[in-house]
Design a protein around this motif. Structure first.
Motif, PDB file in Angstrom:
ATOM      1  N   VAL A  67       0.813  -1.225   0.000  1.00 15.94           N
ATOM      2  CA  VAL A  67       0.000   0.000   0.000  1.00 15.94           C
ATOM      3  C   VAL A  67       0.842   1.269   0.000  1.00 15.94           C
ATOM      4  CG1 VAL A  67      -1.864  -1.182   1.194  1.00 15.94           C
ATOM      5  CG2 VAL A  67      -0.189   0.089   2.538  1.00 15.94           C
ATOM      6  N   GLY A  68       2.151   1.148   0.216  1.00 18.21           N
ATOM      7  CA  GLY A  68       3.005   2.326   0.300  1.00 18.21           C
ATOM      8  C   GLY A  68       3.557   2.737  -1.047  1.00 18.21           C
ATOM      9  N   PRO A  69       4.242   3.879  -1.093  1.00 21.26           N
ATOM     10  CA  PRO A  69       4.813   4.366  -2.359  1.00 21.26           C
ATOM     11  C   PRO A  69       6.039   3.566  -2.773  1.00 21.26           C
ATOM     12  CG  PRO A  69       5.462   5.793  -0.543  1.00 21.26           C
ATOM     13  CD  PRO A  69       4.503   4.788   0.034  1.00 21.26           C
ATOM     14  N   PHE A  70       6.156   3.279  -4.075  1.00 20.37           N
ATOM     15  CA  PHE A  70       7.322   2.634  -4.672  1.00 20.37           C
ATOM     16  C   PHE A  70       7.548   1.225  -4.143  1.00 20.37           C
ATOM     17  CE2 PHE A  70       8.214   7.191  -3.822  1.00 20.37           C
ATOM     18  CZ  PHE A  70       7.879   7.657  -5.080  1.00 20.37           C
ATOM     19  N   GLY A  71       6.495   0.615  -3.610  1.00 19.62           N
ATOM     20  CA  GLY A  71       6.584  -0.754  -3.146  1.00 19.62           C
ATOM     21  C   GLY A  71       6.139  -1.725  -4.221  1.00 19.62           C
ATOM     22  N   ILE A  94      24.130   4.628   2.662  1.00 20.50           N
ATOM     23  CA  ILE A  94      23.062   3.657   2.923  1.00 20.50           C
ATOM     24  C   ILE A  94      23.088   2.544   1.879  1.00 20.50           C
ATOM     25  CG2 ILE A  94      20.555   3.359   2.929  1.00 20.50           C
ATOM     26  CD1 ILE A  94      20.419   6.243   4.099  1.00 20.50           C
ATOM     27  N   ALA A  95      23.255   2.910   0.608  1.00 18.39           N
ATOM     28  CA  ALA A  95      23.294   1.904  -0.458  1.00 18.39           C
ATOM     29  C   ALA A  95      24.491   0.970  -0.297  1.00 18.39           C
ATOM     30  CB  ALA A  95      23.335   2.597  -1.823  1.00 18.39           C
ATOM     31  N   VAL A  96      25.654   1.522   0.011  1.00 14.94           N
ATOM     32  CA  VAL A  96      26.866   0.710   0.154  1.00 14.94           C
ATOM     33  C   VAL A  96      26.772  -0.212   1.363  1.00 14.94           C
ATOM     34  CG1 VAL A  96      29.340   0.806   0.623  1.00 14.94           C
ATOM     35  CG2 VAL A  96      28.333   2.361  -1.062  1.00 14.94           C
ATOM     36  N   GLU A  97      26.303   0.307   2.494  1.00 16.83           N
ATOM     37  CA  GLU A  97      26.189  -0.519   3.700  1.00 16.83           C
ATOM     38  C   GLU A  97      25.166  -1.633   3.500  1.00 16.83           C
ATOM     39  OE1 GLU A  97      28.019  -0.429   6.486  1.00 16.83           O
ATOM     40  OE2 GLU A  97      29.227   1.065   5.425  1.00 16.83           O
ATOM     41  N   THR A  98      24.081  -1.342   2.799  1.00 18.99           N
ATOM     42  CA  THR A  98      23.099  -2.383   2.500  1.00 18.99           C
ATOM     43  C   THR A  98      23.699  -3.430   1.578  1.00 18.99           C
ATOM     44  OG1 THR A  98      21.315  -0.758   2.715  1.00 18.99           O
ATOM     45  CG2 THR A  98      20.786  -2.822   1.615  1.00 18.99           C
ATOM     46  N   PHE A  99      24.499  -2.982   0.617  1.00 21.63           N
ATOM     47  CA  PHE A  99      25.172  -3.916  -0.300  1.00 21.63           C
ATOM     48  C   PHE A  99      26.115  -4.843   0.461  1.00 21.63           C
ATOM     49  CE2 PHE A  99      28.832  -4.840  -3.090  1.00 21.63           C
ATOM     50  CZ  PHE A  99      28.181  -5.583  -4.054  1.00 21.63           C
ATOM     51  N   LYS A 100      26.771  -4.321   1.487  1.00 24.83           N
ATOM     52  CA  LYS A 100      27.669  -5.166   2.289  1.00 24.83           C
ATOM     53  C   LYS A 100      26.902  -6.267   3.013  1.00 24.83           C
ATOM     54  CE  LYS A 100      31.055  -1.509   3.258  1.00 24.83           C
ATOM     55  NZ  LYS A 100      31.637  -0.640   4.316  1.00 24.83           N
ATOM     56  N   ASN A 101      25.698  -5.939   3.478  1.00 34.54           N
ATOM     57  CA  ASN A 101      24.912  -6.905   4.251  1.00 34.54           C
ATOM     58  C   ASN A 101      24.149  -7.882   3.363  1.00 34.54           C
ATOM     59  OD1 ASN A 101      25.668  -5.691   6.727  1.00 34.54           O
ATOM     60  ND2 ASN A 101      24.070  -4.155   6.513  1.00 34.54           N
ATOM     61  N   THR A 102      23.477  -7.368   2.333  1.00 37.75           N
ATOM     62  CA  THR A 102      22.695  -8.222   1.426  1.00 37.75           C
ATOM     63  C   THR A 102      22.969  -7.790  -0.012  1.00 37.75           C
ATOM     64  OG1 THR A 102      20.799  -6.723   1.716  1.00 37.75           O
ATOM     65  CG2 THR A 102      20.843  -8.696   3.078  1.00 37.75           C
ATOM     66  N   PRO A 103      24.085  -8.230  -0.586  1.00 37.28           N
ATOM     67  CA  PRO A 103      24.496  -7.713  -1.894  1.00 37.28           C
ATOM     68  C   PRO A 103      23.535  -8.045  -3.030  1.00 37.28           C
ATOM     69  CG  PRO A 103      25.878  -9.559  -1.210  1.00 37.28           C
ATOM     70  CD  PRO A 103      25.050  -9.190  -0.041  1.00 37.28           C
ATOM     71  N   LEU A 104      22.945  -9.233  -3.042  1.00 43.68           N
ATOM     72  CA  LEU A 104      22.099  -9.628  -4.155  1.00 43.68           C
ATOM     73  C   LEU A 104      20.663  -9.132  -4.012  1.00 43.68           C
ATOM     74  CD1 LEU A 104      23.234 -13.300  -4.831  1.00 43.68           C
ATOM     75  CD2 LEU A 104      23.827 -11.250  -6.112  1.00 43.68           C
ATOM     76  N   PHE A 105      20.110  -9.232  -2.812  1.00 46.25           N
ATOM     77  CA  PHE A 105      18.678  -9.008  -2.633  1.00 46.25           C
ATOM     78  C   PHE A 105      18.319  -7.599  -2.181  1.00 46.25           C
ATOM     79  CE2 PHE A 105      19.616 -13.477  -1.631  1.00 46.25           C
ATOM     80  CZ  PHE A 105      18.929 -14.082  -2.672  1.00 46.25           C
ATOM     81  N   GLY A 106      19.247  -6.890  -1.557  1.00 42.64           N
ATOM     82  CA  GLY A 106      18.908  -5.579  -1.027  1.00 42.64           C
ATOM     83  C   GLY A 106      18.052  -5.699   0.216  1.00 42.64           C
ATOM     84  N   VAL A 107      17.510  -4.578   0.645  1.00 39.96           N
ATOM     85  CA  VAL A 107      16.731  -4.557   1.882  1.00 39.96           C
ATOM     86  C   VAL A 107      15.284  -4.982   1.646  1.00 39.96           C
ATOM     87  CG1 VAL A 107      15.916  -2.175   1.749  1.00 39.96           C
ATOM     88  CG2 VAL A 107      16.402  -3.178   3.971  1.00 39.96           C
ATOM     89  N   GLY A 108      14.850  -5.040   0.397  1.00 43.43           N
ATOM     90  CA  GLY A 108      13.480  -5.463   0.100  1.00 43.43           C
ATOM     91  C   GLY A 108      12.679  -4.345  -0.552  1.00 43.43           C
ATOM     92  N   ILE A 109      11.824  -4.694  -1.502  1.00 40.49           N
ATOM     93  CA  ILE A 109      11.036  -3.714  -2.233  1.00 40.49           C
ATOM     94  C   ILE A 109      10.129  -2.930  -1.282  1.00 40.49           C
ATOM     95  CG2 ILE A 109       9.275  -5.459  -2.753  1.00 40.49           C
ATOM     96  CD1 ILE A 109      10.275  -2.657  -5.135  1.00 40.49           C
ATOM     97  N   GLY A 110      10.138  -1.619  -1.396  1.00 48.41           N
ATOM     98  CA  GLY A 110       9.320  -0.762  -0.538  1.00 48.41           C
ATOM     99  C   GLY A 110       9.797  -0.694   0.893  1.00 48.41           C
ATOM    100  N   ASN A 111      11.063  -1.026   1.125  1.00 46.20           N
ATOM    101  CA  ASN A 111      11.587  -1.154   2.487  1.00 46.20           C
ATOM    102  C   ASN A 111      12.743  -0.198   2.755  1.00 46.20           C
ATOM    103  OD1 ASN A 111      10.554  -2.775   4.525  1.00 46.20           O
ATOM    104  ND2 ASN A 111      12.286  -4.160   4.504  1.00 46.20           N
TER     105      ASN A 111
END
Length: 656
Positions: free
Chosen positions: A92-96, A239-256
């Motif tokens: 229900v949120g934006p860009f999700g 934020i993008a780089v730190e997220t890449f370090k933790n979950t490089p393939l999947f990211g933090v999740g759509i709309g998250n």
């Protein structure tokens, strides 16, 4: 029936840029997102009607459909990895995921009516919408400052217009739309000039281009004068780089993105003017995709961009791509880009799928496809309606809260949760409403009836229960943990163990939002109230380290030093507080008064300590003088010389 589909699509193209829903809490973001979804689902039903009329299945496809299908599948995979509450927020949120799904359906629908002449007619409807945007922007600009904000109706307004109000939802979205339309219409005008075509069409294009260009200039002026808040690029990159370090393939999740923002934002963000604001969108579109969908999603999007830029109309594509992916995302720019992709991507093919069975030659493909679309689209319309009702009920509850009618607000929030039980936001709001009712009833503690005491007990249990439910729906959401901690903190004095539960909840929130100075200030305050001054002092110190100009942090840190009998340190910290707050504020007067008291106390203690040290020094000096006097005046006996007896050894005889 096909003409009905064309007219329906044109009407939606006109409505999307200008539509908003004042009957919900977020008129523009939720309103446009919901309209994008419901109009796509209804469009599918109209398309099925076209198939049934023709009694055959003919589908137009192109590379953009397959590319977008790949993006949708990866988004679905990313969405399924989320918790139940995070999935609903993304839907229900934006860009999700809901936005990606709606845009995919629109790609399919736009392809089914794609023709050169149809594209021109579609642009006419979008241009009319753009003209309305310019007109509304001009009217709000001309309104005198004394009339703003303009509220309608006066009591419980559903529309509030200020200097930055726009039909598109934001000044940035307005600017992108008008630049796009000005270029489209300006290009048509230049084409007519080259062909030396005069007449009504030429005059119309001239007026349209001039009016849209005026809107572009006005939007630029408003944007620079009133500003537009977005996440700075440095923080977006970190934020993008730190997220890449933790979950490089999947990211933090759509709309998250908001979770990645809280978990990975740098401490330098706390020095910006938006330090206490949470951003659900990155400062750059490409970084937003990389953060949410990981490396795979980024590669998919970049592949589409490269494919796009190879098509004709390179300049227009390039400009729109830059506006979409180098600026923060907004629904208008994404919608325009997808529309342009569909209309300009070459290689459209028609696929006919028919399978006739039985003596009556029933087209089984047509029947199966129609049934499938009716079920899926009908189900989508049903749930979209529930989501809309949930937001409407929530808005009604806020109206009753503004009227100080907690009972009605409570009832409407129950209805909102019934429509969308998996949305953590609703649970948090409902828990706070229960807490507010507990406070209201507790104000007359001496005259409470037994029934009111039972109500307080029930409301207290419901507040805790709903706050816990929000956490259970999405235990990676720091906001839900903060809400639970705040509720426990309210009951810390009267419910056994509540203070410890509040401490645990704050600690969990800080793990998910480690550079949030406000959270550390709250936790430090909880420890301070429990007289754990040393632990509180450390927490206040962390708050100040993360945000050096945090006046509240310095203020509380000064008080913790005072409680630890480090008055000189407390005075130094309070001096820092005065350096950070305005001279003409009430806070400055309060801090200055406290500082003067502490200075006086410190001077008294210093005087007392100086006097004590002088007394000790005098006593020591007197004792030394007495000892020295005794040493000089008391006669000492002469030493006695003792003569030692000399023993002469007897010689030992030597035997032969």
């Amino acid at each position: 029936m096909k003409n009905i589909l064309r007219f329906y699509i044109r009407a939606c193209l006109f409505l999307f840029p200008v539509i908003f829903l004042p009957i919900v809490t977020d008129s523009f973001v939720f309103g446009k997102g919901w309209f994008l979804m419901i109009s796509a689902l209804l469009g599918l039903l109209v398309w099925v009607g076209v198939l049934l009329e023709k009694k055959k299945v003919v589908v137009k496809v192109s590379g953009v459909l397959w590319w977008f299908l790949g993006l949708l599948i990866w988004s679905l995979f990313s969405w399924l990895r989320l918790s139940v509450g995070a999935r609903m927020s993304s839907m229900v949120g934006p860009f999700g995921f809901g936005t990606v799904l709606a845009l995919f359906v629109w790609v399919f629908l736009w392809l089914q009516v794609r023709e050169k002449e149809e594209e021109k007619k579609q642009m006419v409807f979008v241009t009319v919408a753009g003209a309305l945007v310019v007109l509304s922007s001009l009217l709000t600009f001309l309104l005198p400052e004394s009339r703003l904000p303009f509220l309608w109706p006066k009591e419980n307004p559903i529309i509030s217009i200020n200097n930055t109000w726009s039909l598109t939802g934001s000044l940035l979205a307005e600017l992108v739309l008008l630049i796009f339309l000005a270029i489209i219409n300006g290009r048509d005008l230049l084409k007519k000039l080259k062909e030396e075509r005069q007449g009504v069409a030429y005059l119309t294009d001239t007026v349209k281009t001039a009016f849209l260009t005026l809107g572009v200039c006005l939007s630029f002026y408003k944007l620079f004068k009133f500003g537009f808040g977005w996440l700075d690029l440095k923080s977006s990159w970190v934020i993008a780089v730190e997220t890449f370090k933790n979950t490089p393939l999947f990211g933090v999740g759509i709309g998250n993105f908001i979770k990645a923002f809280r978990f990975s934002r740098p401490a330098s963000y706390n020095l910006t003017r938006f330090w206490n604001v949470g951003f659900a969108v990155s400062g750059m579109g490409l970084l937003h995709i990389w953060t949410e969908l990981g490396l795979v999603g980024l590669v998919l999007v970049l592949t589409g961009i490269v494919k796009l830029l190879k098509k004709k109309g390179f300049g227009l594509f390039l400009g729109l791509v830059l506006m979409v992916f180098l600026l923060p995302f907004n629904l208008i720019s994404l919608w325009l880009l997808v529309l342009l992709l569909v209309n300009r991507w070459s290689g459209v093919k028609k696929i006919r799928i028919d399978l006739f069975l039985g003596e009556e030659r029933k087209n089984i493909v047509l029947i199966s496809l129609s049934f499938l679309v009716l079920v899926l689209a009908g189900g989508g319309v049903y749930y979209s309606g529930k989501f809309l009702l949930s937001e409407i009920y929530l808005k009604k509850s806020f109206v009753f809260i503004s009227e100080n009618n907690g009972g009605e607000a409570y009832n409407w929030q129950i209805k909102a949760i019934a429509m969308n039980p998996n949305l953590p936001k609703l649970r948090r709001i409902y828990s706070q409403t229960n807490l507010a009712l507990v406070r209201s009833l507790s104000e007359k503690a001496e005259s409470l009836t037994e029934e009111e005491r039972q109500k307080i007990s029930i409301l207290t249990q419901q507040a805790v229960r709903e706050a816990k439910t929000a956490v259970n729906l999405d235990n990676r959401d720091a906001e839900s943990w903060v809400n639970l901690a705040g509720i426990y903190r309210q009951f810390a004095g009267g419910v056994e163990g509540a203070a410890d539960w509040a401490y645990d909840s704050y600690s969990q929130a800080i793990l998910l939002d480690p550079t949030n100075s406000s959270l550390k200030l709250d936790l430090g305050g909880l420890l301070f109230a429990a007289e754990k001054y040393e632990e509180a002092d450390r927490m206040f110190e962390e708050a100040v380290v993360d945000k050096r100009d945090f006046a509240n942090g310095w203020y509380n840190w000064a008080y913790s030093a005072k409680k630890r009998d480090r008055l000189s340190v407390a005075v130094a910290r309070m001096n820092q507080v005065l350096a950070l707050i305005p001279l003409d504020s009430a806070d400055y007067e309060k801090a200055e008064e406290t500082l003067n008291e502490w200075r006086s106390e410190l001077e008294r203690l210093t005087e007392q300590e100086r006097a004590r040290q002088e007394a000790v020094a005098d006593q020591q000096q007197k004792e030394e003088e007495v000892v020295a006097k005794e040493v000089l005046t008391t006669p000492m006996p002469l030493p006695t010389v003792i003569e030692e007896e000399v023993i002469i050894p007897t010689p030992t005889p030597v035997l032969d």
